[in-house]
Design a protein around this motif. Structure first.
Motif, PDB file in Angstrom:
ATOM      1  N   PRO A 105       0.829  -1.217   0.000  1.00  0.00           N
ATOM      2  CA  PRO A 105       0.000   0.000   0.000  1.00  0.00           C
ATOM      3  C   PRO A 105       0.858   1.260   0.000  1.00  0.00           C
ATOM      4  N   GLU A 106       0.821   1.990  -1.095  1.00  0.00           N
ATOM      5  CA  GLU A 106       1.527   3.278  -1.209  1.00  0.00           C
ATOM      6  C   GLU A 106       0.569   4.253  -1.893  1.00  0.00           C
ATOM      7  N   PRO A 107      -0.493   4.666  -1.187  1.00  0.00           N
ATOM      8  CA  PRO A 107      -1.582   5.403  -1.849  1.00  0.00           C
ATOM      9  C   PRO A 107      -1.183   6.764  -2.415  1.00  0.00           C
ATOM     10  N   VAL A 108      -0.129   7.366  -1.879  1.00  0.00           N
ATOM     11  CA  VAL A 108       0.279   8.645  -2.484  1.00  0.00           C
ATOM     12  C   VAL A 108       0.903   8.385  -3.854  1.00  0.00           C
ATOM     13  N   LYS A 109       1.609   7.269  -3.947  1.00  0.00           N
ATOM     14  CA  LYS A 109       2.258   6.911  -5.219  1.00  0.00           C
ATOM     15  C   LYS A 109       1.235   6.310  -6.206  1.00  0.00           C
ATOM     16  N   TYR A 110       0.264   5.585  -5.640  1.00  0.00           N
ATOM     17  CA  TYR A 110      -0.760   4.938  -6.484  1.00  0.00           C
ATOM     18  C   TYR A 110      -2.138   5.340  -5.943  1.00  0.00           C
ATOM     19  N   PRO A 111      -2.629   6.502  -6.309  1.00  0.00           N
ATOM     20  CA  PRO A 111      -3.860   7.037  -5.693  1.00  0.00           C
ATOM     21  C   PRO A 111      -5.075   6.125  -5.752  1.00  0.00           C
ATOM     22  N   ALA A 112      -5.173   5.235  -6.733  1.00  0.00           N
ATOM     23  CA  ALA A 112      -6.324   4.322  -6.747  1.00  0.00           C
ATOM     24  C   ALA A 112      -6.354   3.469  -5.480  1.00  0.00           C
ATOM     25  N   GLN A 113      -5.168   3.288  -4.852  1.00  0.00           N
ATOM     26  CA  GLN A 113      -5.122   2.490  -3.613  1.00  0.00           C
ATOM     27  C   GLN A 113      -5.818   3.183  -2.455  1.00  0.00           C
ATOM     28  N   LEU A 114      -5.982   4.520  -2.558  1.00  0.00           N
ATOM     29  CA  LEU A 114      -6.708   5.254  -1.497  1.00  0.00           C
ATOM     30  C   LEU A 114      -8.077   4.611  -1.275  1.00  0.00           C
ATOM     31  N   PHE A 115      -8.620   4.055  -2.323  1.00  0.00           N
ATOM     32  CA  PHE A 115      -9.978   3.508  -2.286  1.00  0.00           C
ATOM     33  C   PHE A 115      -9.982   1.985  -2.322  1.00  0.00           C
ATOM     34  N   LEU A 116      -9.144   1.426  -3.206  1.00  0.00           N
ATOM     35  CA  LEU A 116      -9.126  -0.040  -3.342  1.00  0.00           C
ATOM     36  C   LEU A 116      -8.615  -0.723  -2.070  1.00  0.00           C
ATOM     37  N   ARG A 117      -7.797  -0.035  -1.316  1.00  0.00           N
ATOM     38  CA  ARG A 117      -7.219  -0.636  -0.106  1.00  0.00           C
ATOM     39  C   ARG A 117      -7.824  -0.088   1.179  1.00  0.00           C
ATOM     40  N   ASP A 118      -8.961   0.625   1.033  1.00  0.00           N
ATOM     41  CA  ASP A 118      -9.633   1.172   2.230  1.00  0.00           C
ATOM     42  C   ASP A 118     -10.765   0.233   2.606  1.00  0.00           C
ATOM     43  N   GLU A 119     -10.552  -0.517   3.680  1.00  0.00           N
ATOM     44  CA  GLU A 119     -11.525  -1.575   4.019  1.00  0.00           C
ATOM     45  C   GLU A 119     -12.827  -1.040   4.598  1.00  0.00           C
ATOM     46  N   THR A 120     -12.909   0.276   4.765  1.00  0.00           N
ATOM     47  CA  THR A 120     -14.188   0.838   5.260  1.00  0.00           C
ATOM     48  C   THR A 120     -15.147   1.087   4.092  1.00  0.00           C
ATOM     49  N   LEU A 121     -14.626   0.915   2.867  1.00  0.00           N
ATOM     50  CA  LEU A 121     -15.435   1.226   1.682  1.00  0.00           C
ATOM     51  C   LEU A 121     -15.947  -0.039   1.018  1.00  0.00           C
ATOM     52  N   SER A 122     -17.031   0.112   0.264  1.00  0.00           N
ATOM     53  CA  SER A 122     -17.562  -1.001  -0.531  1.00  0.00           C
ATOM     54  C   SER A 122     -17.097  -0.795  -1.973  1.00  0.00           C
ATOM     55  N   VAL A 123     -16.058  -1.537  -2.357  1.00  0.00           N
ATOM     56  CA  VAL A 123     -15.402  -1.301  -3.650  1.00  0.00           C
ATOM     57  C   VAL A 123     -15.505  -2.544  -4.526  1.00  0.00           C
ATOM     58  N   THR A 124     -15.934  -2.342  -5.757  1.00  0.00           N
ATOM     59  CA  THR A 124     -15.918  -3.416  -6.759  1.00  0.00           C
ATOM     60  C   THR A 124     -14.974  -3.005  -7.875  1.00  0.00           C
ATOM     61  N   LEU A 125     -14.047  -3.892  -8.196  1.00  0.00           N
ATOM     62  CA  LEU A 125     -13.124  -3.657  -9.312  1.00  0.00           C
ATOM     63  C   LEU A 125     -13.461  -4.658 -10.409  1.00  0.00           C
ATOM     64  N   LEU A 126     -13.827  -4.148 -11.569  1.00  0.00           N
ATOM     65  CA  LEU A 126     -14.061  -5.026 -12.720  1.00  0.00           C
ATOM     66  C   LEU A 126     -12.836  -4.958 -13.629  1.00  0.00           C
ATOM     67  N   VAL A 127     -12.276  -6.129 -13.914  1.00  0.00           N
ATOM     68  CA  VAL A 127     -11.123  -6.198 -14.819  1.00  0.00           C
ATOM     69  C   VAL A 127     -11.403  -7.233 -15.902  1.00  0.00           C
ATOM     70  N   ASP A 128     -10.912  -6.986 -17.090  1.00  0.00           N
ATOM     71  CA  ASP A 128     -11.005  -8.051 -18.084  1.00  0.00           C
ATOM     72  C   ASP A 128      -9.776  -8.945 -17.904  1.00  0.00           C
ATOM     73  N   GLU A 129      -9.795 -10.117 -18.576  1.00  0.00           N
ATOM     74  CA  GLU A 129      -8.702 -11.097 -18.378  1.00  0.00           C
ATOM     75  C   GLU A 129      -7.346 -10.496 -18.736  1.00  0.00           C
ATOM     76  N   ALA A 130      -7.312  -9.618 -19.716  1.00  0.00           N
ATOM     77  CA  ALA A 130      -6.024  -9.018 -20.120  1.00  0.00           C
ATOM     78  C   ALA A 130      -5.460  -8.157 -18.993  1.00  0.00           C
ATOM     79  N   ALA A 131      -6.313  -7.417 -18.333  1.00  0.00           N
ATOM     80  CA  ALA A 131      -5.835  -6.559 -17.239  1.00  0.00           C
ATOM     81  C   ALA A 131      -5.609  -7.357 -15.962  1.00  0.00           C
ATOM     82  N   ALA A 132      -6.222  -8.545 -15.885  1.00  0.00           N
ATOM     83  CA  ALA A 132      -6.095  -9.375 -14.670  1.00  0.00           C
ATOM     84  C   ALA A 132      -4.932 -10.355 -14.757  1.00  0.00           C
ATOM     85  N   ARG A 133      -4.209 -10.313 -15.887  1.00  0.00           N
ATOM     86  CA  ARG A 133      -3.232 -11.355 -16.224  1.00  0.00           C
ATOM     87  C   ARG A 133      -2.207 -11.588 -15.114  1.00  0.00           C
TER      88      ARG A 133
END
Ligand code: 6PG
Length: 239
Positions: free
Chosen positions: A208-236
């Motif tokens: 977790p380095e949310p300043v470097k990777y701002p999407a982590q501010l939300f994806l790694r915040d366990e107080t939030l209800s977050v759904t990430l949809l990825v296609d197989e290419a992005a999930a590789r």
């Protein structure tokens, strides 16, 4: 709350699944609160979802309010405008026009436009309003909305909307801040294509380095209800 990662075969199926989720959250919001407030982002992956949503939606769009997660500092007619893109890809196909408050990218003073938008959002919150969904893309550098790596806006804890500069310093932006986006009941992140495989692994499984990777501010915040949809290419590269 948790992070739910859903892998879809391709970008088309990802857009369809995003619309299915948006329609479900929309129906729930309309049934429970009579309105559906959704924050939209720019980018090609959200754009593909808007196109399908505009064609498939069954919601009562007269009771939907569109907000924006960010905007480029251009007039709405400009090809780079997020509001212009949402108008063309989503709103134009709807049976009824939604309410919509766009960020005034045409304002020669982006700080003024950001303050104005922040005030409108604060008025909404103060009146007991909420944001039901925030739909976000993920940039190759881990940005989301116009919260770019290492920038002051990523660390903002008070203001709801600020002006920023995209990397390279030539593209002024207006963006909701982390406290604003975190007000959403549901956060929906979309990432598609092989170019996103590395950043998807980093933001989901990396340190977790949310300043470097701002999407982590939300994806790694366990107080939030977050759904990430990825296609197989992005999930590789995901475990
Ligand atoms: C913007 C967006 C931005 C976008 C990501 C992902 O205005 O560009 O708000 O955050 O969502 O850069 O864009 P792609 O899906 O095109 O990679």
């Amino acid at each position: 709350m948790t992070l739910t990662v859903e892998r879809l075969p391709g970008a088309a199926q990802l857009a369809e699944r995003a619309v299915e989720l948006l329609e479900g959250w929309g129906a729930e919001s309309l049934a429970e609160r009579g309105m559906f407030h959704v924050v939209l982002s720019g980018g090609s992956t959200p754009r593909a979802t808007y196109r399908v949503w505009g064609q498939r939606s069954r919601l009562d769009w007269g009771r939907v309010h569109l907000w924006f997660g960010d905007e480029r500092c251009v007039p709405p007619q400009h090809p780079d405008s997020n509001a212009g893109m949402v108008e063309a890809e989503l709103v134009a196909d709807l049976p009824l026009p939604p309410r919509m408050l766009r960020m005034r990218g045409e304002d020669p003073d982006p700080e003024n436009a950001a303050r104005e938008y922040g005030r409108a959002l604060k008025t909404h919150f103060d009146a007991g309003g909420a944001l039901d969904v925030a739909l976000q893309g993920i940039g190759g550098d881990g940005h989301t909305a116009s919260l770019f790596p290492g920038q002051e806006a990523v660390r903002e804890t008070h203001h709801l909307c600020v002006a920023t500069l995209a990397p390279g310093g030539n593209s002024k932006r207006i963006t909701l801040t982390p406290p604003a986006i975190k007000r959403a009941r549901y956060l929906l992140f979309l990432a598609a294509g092989p170019d996103k495989a590395e950043i998807v692994r980093t933001v989901v499984e990396g340190t977790p380095e949310p300043v470097k990777y701002p999407a982590q501010l939300f994806l790694r915040d366990e107080t939030l209800s977050v759904t990430l949809l990825v296609d197989e290419a992005a999930a590789r590269l995901l475990a």
